[in-house]
Design an enzyme around this catalytic site. Structure first.
Site, PDB file in Angstrom:
ATOM      1  N   ASP A 145       0.798  -1.235   0.000  1.00  0.00           N
ATOM      2  CA  ASP A 145       0.000   0.000   0.000  1.00  0.00           C
ATOM      3  C   ASP A 145       0.831   1.286   0.000  1.00  0.00           C
ATOM      4  O   ASP A 145       0.391   2.317  -0.480  1.00  0.00           O
ATOM      5  CB  ASP A 145      -0.955   0.022   1.206  1.00  0.00           C
ATOM      6  CG  ASP A 145      -0.224  -0.163   2.534  1.00  0.00           C
ATOM      7  OD1 ASP A 145       1.005  -0.343   2.524  1.00  0.00           O
ATOM      8  OD2 ASP A 145      -0.891  -0.144   3.591  1.00  0.00           O
ATOM      9  N   HIS A 146       2.052   1.219   0.534  1.00  0.00           N
ATOM     10  CA  HIS A 146       2.809   2.459   0.717  1.00  0.00           C
ATOM     11  C   HIS A 146       3.557   2.917  -0.534  1.00  0.00           C
ATOM     12  O   HIS A 146       3.956   4.066  -0.618  1.00  0.00           O
ATOM     13  CB  HIS A 146       3.839   2.291   1.837  1.00  0.00           C
ATOM     14  CG  HIS A 146       3.260   2.427   3.217  1.00  0.00           C
ATOM     15  ND1 HIS A 146       2.293   1.590   3.698  1.00  0.00           N
ATOM     16  CD2 HIS A 146       3.527   3.310   4.218  1.00  0.00           C
ATOM     17  CE1 HIS A 146       1.991   1.941   4.948  1.00  0.00           C
ATOM     18  NE2 HIS A 146       2.720   2.983   5.278  1.00  0.00           N
ATOM     19  N   ARG A 164      -1.183  12.344  10.110  1.00  0.00           N
ATOM     20  CA  ARG A 164       0.084  13.039  10.365  1.00  0.00           C
ATOM     21  C   ARG A 164       0.233  14.220   9.435  1.00  0.00           C
ATOM     22  O   ARG A 164      -0.161  14.158   8.275  1.00  0.00           O
ATOM     23  CB  ARG A 164       1.264  12.095  10.121  1.00  0.00           C
ATOM     24  CG  ARG A 164       1.259  11.024  11.134  1.00  0.00           C
ATOM     25  CD  ARG A 164       2.578  10.298  11.231  1.00  0.00           C
ATOM     26  NE  ARG A 164       2.437   9.429  12.377  1.00  0.00           N
ATOM     27  CZ  ARG A 164       2.893   8.209  12.450  1.00  0.00           C
ATOM     28  NH1 ARG A 164       3.585   7.707  11.447  1.00  0.00           N
ATOM     29  NH2 ARG A 164       2.701   7.506  13.529  1.00  0.00           N
ATOM     30  N   ARG A 215       8.990   2.679  11.598  1.00  0.00           N
ATOM     31  CA  ARG A 215      10.060   2.251  10.691  1.00  0.00           C
ATOM     32  C   ARG A 215      11.375   2.051  11.441  1.00  0.00           C
ATOM     33  O   ARG A 215      11.927   2.958  12.033  1.00  0.00           O
ATOM     34  CB  ARG A 215      10.218   3.252   9.530  1.00  0.00           C
ATOM     35  CG  ARG A 215      10.577   4.650   9.954  1.00  0.00           C
ATOM     36  CD  ARG A 215      10.470   5.621   8.772  1.00  0.00           C
ATOM     37  NE  ARG A 215       9.085   5.942   8.506  1.00  0.00           N
ATOM     38  CZ  ARG A 215       8.629   7.160   8.149  1.00  0.00           C
ATOM     39  NH1 ARG A 215       9.452   8.162   7.988  1.00  0.00           N
ATOM     40  NH2 ARG A 215       7.350   7.364   7.950  1.00  0.00           N
ATOM     41  N   SER A 219       6.553   7.164  13.199  1.00  0.00           N
ATOM     42  CA  SER A 219       6.464   5.870  12.535  1.00  0.00           C
ATOM     43  C   SER A 219       7.150   4.753  13.302  1.00  0.00           C
ATOM     44  O   SER A 219       7.988   4.963  14.169  1.00  0.00           O
ATOM     45  CB  SER A 219       7.113   6.018  11.171  1.00  0.00           C
ATOM     46  OG  SER A 219       7.534   4.780  10.679  1.00  0.00           O
ATOM     47  N   ASP A 250       3.757  -1.098  11.690  1.00  0.00           N
ATOM     48  CA  ASP A 250       3.285   0.209  11.263  1.00  0.00           C
ATOM     49  C   ASP A 250       2.624   0.822  12.480  1.00  0.00           C
ATOM     50  O   ASP A 250       1.863   0.154  13.186  1.00  0.00           O
ATOM     51  CB  ASP A 250       2.264   0.063  10.127  1.00  0.00           C
ATOM     52  CG  ASP A 250       1.911   1.421   9.551  1.00  0.00           C
ATOM     53  OD1 ASP A 250       2.437   1.763   8.475  1.00  0.00           O
ATOM     54  OD2 ASP A 250       1.129   2.144  10.186  1.00  0.00           O
TER      55      ASP A 250
HETATM   56  C1  MIC Z   1       3.555   6.362   8.507  1.00  0.00           C
HETATM   57  O1  MIC Z   1       2.358   6.615   8.606  1.00  0.00           O
HETATM   58  O2  MIC Z   1       4.438   7.144   8.858  1.00  0.00           O
HETATM   59  C2  MIC Z   1       3.962   5.011   7.997  1.00  0.00           C
HETATM   60  C3  MIC Z   1       4.631   5.190   6.719  1.00  0.00           C
HETATM   61  O3  MIC Z   1       2.823   4.214   7.776  1.00  0.00           O
HETATM   62  C4  MIC Z   1       4.860   4.356   9.034  1.00  0.00           C
HETATM   63  C5  MIC Z   1       5.483   3.110   8.610  1.00  0.00           C
HETATM   64  C6  MIC Z   1       6.637   3.296   7.695  1.00  0.00           C
HETATM   65  O4  MIC Z   1       7.445   4.181   7.905  1.00  0.00           O
HETATM   66  O5  MIC Z   1       6.738   2.477   6.800  1.00  0.00           O
HETATM   67  C7  MIC Z   1       4.243   4.114  10.385  1.00  0.00           C
HETATM   68  O6  MIC Z   1       3.363   4.824  10.768  1.00  0.00           O
HETATM   69  O7  MIC Z   1       4.706   3.240  11.138  1.00  0.00           O
HETATM   70 FE1  SF4 Z   2      -0.429   4.590   5.132  1.00  0.00          FE
HETATM   71 FE2  SF4 Z   2       0.763   5.330   7.413  1.00  0.00          FE
HETATM   72 FE3  SF4 Z   2      -0.706   7.049   5.993  1.00  0.00          FE
HETATM   73 FE4  SF4 Z   2      -1.867   5.094   7.245  1.00  0.00          FE
HETATM   74  S1  SF4 Z   2      -0.733   6.755   8.172  1.00  0.00           S
HETATM   75  S2  SF4 Z   2      -2.306   5.753   5.159  1.00  0.00           S
HETATM   76  S3  SF4 Z   2      -0.414   3.430   7.033  1.00  0.00           S
HETATM   77  S4  SF4 Z   2       1.204   6.083   5.382  1.00  0.00           S
END
Ligand code: MIC
Ligand code: SF4
Length: 754
Positions: free
Chosen positions: A95-96, A449, A646, A644, A160
């Site tokens: 999805d990302h 975010r 990550r 995140s 995530d």
């Molecule tokens: C995000 O919302 O920042 C992400 C991308 O979903 C991350 C995960 C990632 O960095 O791959 C998260 O929230 O953990």
């Molecule tokens: Fe994707 Fe993270 Fe955004 Fe949710 S918050 S849509 S998991 S990038």
């Protein structure tokens, strides 16, 4: 029928006994959070009460969820663990990585091409190890999990931070780094510090323009981005039971933005309705048999102050729509105050883009409520002043919304683009025309975010988080400070029009439908499947183990960067264009800390190289130290690593030779990620010592040889003029975690035991 229904029934079958024992042990009525925690103890029945906020506890989660951007590293690590198959049901969701630009069809085709190698890797590695794979286009991890896997009373971890979304169906679902997921998939216990408990009592009922999103925007304003750290937030009260399960998911989702370990709601009719509508009546039948255990005890909700560490009350009757931002999700402004706030702060009020989607707000209900506004406006001759972009949460949501005419409504509005069922702009996968000009501007979105540079890469884009209904209204008005409760819009005839209050369907009247949901079941026996990683790939690279600690004190380590102010995981390891290197540690390390502001000079990605005295980029400087055989140190402020899950944010510094991160305070997931990757995550015992760190400092850890649980470490700061400050730093390493440090990483330890 639900996936893994046998596993769910097994979990439920042990509930009555485990709860009875926990109740005896704890000797008081139980919150829902405690019930789920105590029924998921690794060692079975409770034998002691675990003090909240204090003791590390081993848990046995029921399932694991991963998304493409984090799964690459998680699965590269899992491949090293020496297992044939995952020990618990697990899924990966693509999805990302899908870039939003021209609309779903073109974007999907482009992404399949540019990310083909990674998707193929994920598909084959999942197939081999017994992991379900949701192909690109199937939807956003947390929406797909809510639709297919979440179940009341279950425990899940996911790579995530928004894994917490599943609290909408009464789970304890927690975001973790990939190394934690590897533990659970490898059949080991998963460790968590027993969380504290925050109770949020929702009184009254949502109505009019107010939505579940406003509940969490309000709570974020109260608790701030670190107020939930180390806590589970449990919602209850009449306001909780009266909202939909997906609305609950929205609230739990953004619990990540207040640092909460997770959030959850007790099992109720909204969950029964949602489970039934998503073809899981079998879960309802099983859950109903133990329904009393799937919510908090009545005594708890009657006198919450006695049972929670903190209690907040939100009155839904008086709650109004909020817009949170810019740059931080906890800066909450009620809609009626936006005109004044925007003028006072100089926030641009002209809106070019309004975006609906992300795992937070992409359910059928969300789309139907936003569509009602668009329908009302177009029927009254109003045109959109801003562009509207929509990412549906899943193919099931999209297909059903299309069947029910919602997509036609959106498409009838000038300037609307339907993007893929994916994260898209929420994670910076957005090719926004003109973003490179870095103009100061505002956007609104229904995501969670809004950190700097996150959506379109432009540091001057101010993003405001709000409900899908509000996003639609603002798309029509083109104004950040438009208040649909009081303001009017001018239609094509020049008349003043007031928008009708949003209406929508909690669930599709004709039920959900989908033609091709995008699921790939894993092979029964994957032993013959070969996982291909090309040696010349710049996207994927097999991992080599981090070096073991040599058992000596660390002497003469150099300062890499003293980060100033907010330093989120987006600052440490930016997403957007860098997502493409998530499977290649060396390549992605070139983004290490490039967003962090250097406390000396207040610029990003510009630090002094102590070897040459010249200024250079952070990754290059770190590489220079590493090449010279020097270990380096990172200094940070409060809530370091917020955001995140990550683990790249921990692996990159480790790969580049950093050994310790010393900060005023950490975000939970990041602190664990550092530990797992064999680094020292430390906090100043005296916060003011942050100010003692100077640009050319060297660091001696003089009693590291005696590294032990509960014992501070001593650090000498050697300044360039030869003067020395000796400071004390705290740590939260338990015995097992100290072993991770000794072995160089948790994975090294697993391998040594295999
Ligand atoms: C995000 O919302 O920042 C992400 C991308 O979903 C991350 C995960 C990632 O960095 O791959 C998260 O929230 O953990
Ligand atoms: Fe994707 Fe993270 Fe955004 Fe949710 S918050 S849509 S998991 S990038």
């Amino acid at each position: 029928m639900a996936f893994d229904i046998d596993m769910i029934k097994k979990v439920y079958s042990r509930y009555p006994e485990r709860i009875a024992v926990a109740r005896q042990t704890v000797n008081k009525p139980l919150t829902l959070s405690e019930k789920i925690l105590y029924t998921h103890l690794w060692d079975g029945n409770a034998t002691e009460e675990y003090p909240r906020g204090n003791s590390y506890v081993n848990f046995a989660p029921d399932r694991v969820a991963m998304q493409d951007a984090t799964a690459q590293m998680a699965l590269l690590q899992f491949m090293q663990a020496g297992k044939k198959k995952v020990a618990v049901p697990s899924t990966t969701h693509a999805d990302h990585l899908i870039l939003a630009k021209d609309g779903a069809v073109a974007d999907m085709a482009r992404s399949n091409h540019t990310n083909g190698e990674v998707f193929d890797f994920l598909s084959s590695v999942c197939d081999k190890y017994g992991i379900g794979f949701w192909k690109p286009g199937a939807g956003i991890i947390h929406q797909v999990v809510l639709e297919n896997y979440a179940f009341p009373g279950g425990m899940m971890i996911g790579t995530d931070s928004h894994t917490v979304n599943a609290g909408g169906l009464g789970m304890v679902a927690i975001g973790v780094g990939g190394a934690d997921a590897v533990d659970v998939m490898a059949g080991m216990a998963w460790e968590l510090k027993m969380p504290k408990l925050i109770g949020v009592k929702l009184i009254g009922k949502l109505s009019g323009w107010t939505s579940p999103k406003d509940v969490i925007l309000k709570v974020a304003g109260i608790l701030t981005t670190k107020g939930g750290t180390g806590s589970i937030v449990e919602y209850f009260g009449e306001g909780a039971t009266s909202m939909s399960a997906t609305g609950k998911g929205t609230i739990c989702n953004m619990g990540a933005e207040i640092g909460a370990t997770t959030s959850t709601f007790g099992y109720d009719d909204s969950m029964r309705r949602y489970l039934t509508a998503t073809d899981r009546a079998d879960i309802v039948e099983a859950a109903d048999k133990i329904a009393e255990h799937l919510t908090g005890d009545p005594e708890v909700y009657a006198n919450p102050e006695l049972y929670f560490d903190q209690v907040i009350e939100v009155n839904l009757d008086t709650l109004t729509p909020h817009l949170n931002g810019p740059f931080t999700p906890d800066l909450a402004t009620p809609v009626a105050e936006m005109k004044v706030a925007a003028a006072k702060n100089g926030w641009p009020t002209d809106i070019e883009w309004a975006l609906i989607g992300s795992c937070t707000n992409s359910s059928y209900e969300d789309l139907s409520r936003a569509a009602s506004i668009v329908k009302d406006a177009t029927s009254k001759g109003v045109e959109a002043k801003a562009k509207l972009g929509i990412n549906p949460g899943s193919e099931q949501v999209r297909y059903t919304a299309e069947r029910d005419g919602l997509m036609d409504i959106f498409n009838s509005l000038n300037g609307t683009t339907i993007f893929t069922n994916a994260c898209g702009p929420c994670i910076g996968q957005w090719d926004r025309a003109g973003a490179d000009k870095e103009e100061v501007n505002s956007i609104v979105h229904s995501f969670n975010r809004n950190f700097k540079k996150r959506a379109d890469g432009n540091p001057n884009t101010m993003a405001f988080v709000t409900s899908p209904e509000m996003v639609a209204a603002i798309a029509l008005s083109g104004k950040l400070d438009f208040n649909p409760l009081t303001d009017t819009l001018t239609n094509k005839e020049g008349e003043q029009i007031k928008l009708a209050v949003p209406t929508g369907d909690e669930l599709p009247k004709r039920g959900f439908d989908v033609e091709e949901n995008g699921f790939q079941a894993p092979a029964k026996d994957g032993s013959a499947i070969e996982v291909k990683v090309s040696e010349t790939s710049d996207r994927l690279h097999l991992l080599s183990p981090f070096k073991k600690w040599d058992g000596k004190n660390i002497m003469g380590a150099v300062l890499l960067i003293k980060a100033f102010g907010k330093c989120t995981t987006d600052h440490i390891s930016m997403a957007g264009p860098w997502l493409k290197y998530r499977g290649h540690l060396d390549n992605i390390s070139n983004n290490c800390l490039i967003g962090a502001v250097n406390a000396f000079g207040k610029e990003s990605n510009k630090v002094k190289n102590q070897l040459t005295g010249k200024f250079g980029e952070v990754p290059a400087t770190a590489r220079a130290y590493k090449a010279a055989g020097l270990q380096s140190i990172i200094i940070g402020d409060h809530n370091y690593g917020e955001g995140s899950s990550r683990e790249h944010a921990a692996m990159e510094p480790r790969h580049l030779g950093a050994i310790a991160v010393i900060v005023k305070s950490f975000a939970r997931i990041h602190e664990t990620n550092l530990k797992k990757q064999g680094m020292l995550g430390l906090t100043f015992s005296n916060e003011a010592d942050y100010d003692l760190i100077q640009e050319g400092d060297k660091f001696n850890f003089t009693d590291l040889v005696a590294f032990a649980t509960g014992k501070q470490l001593t650090v000498e700061l050697i300044h360039t003029d030869g003067s020395v400050n000796t400071i004390m730093v705290n740590h939260t390493y338990n015995k097992a975690q100290i072993e991770w440090f000794r072995f160089g990483s948790a994975l090294n330890l697993i391998k040594s035991q295999a």
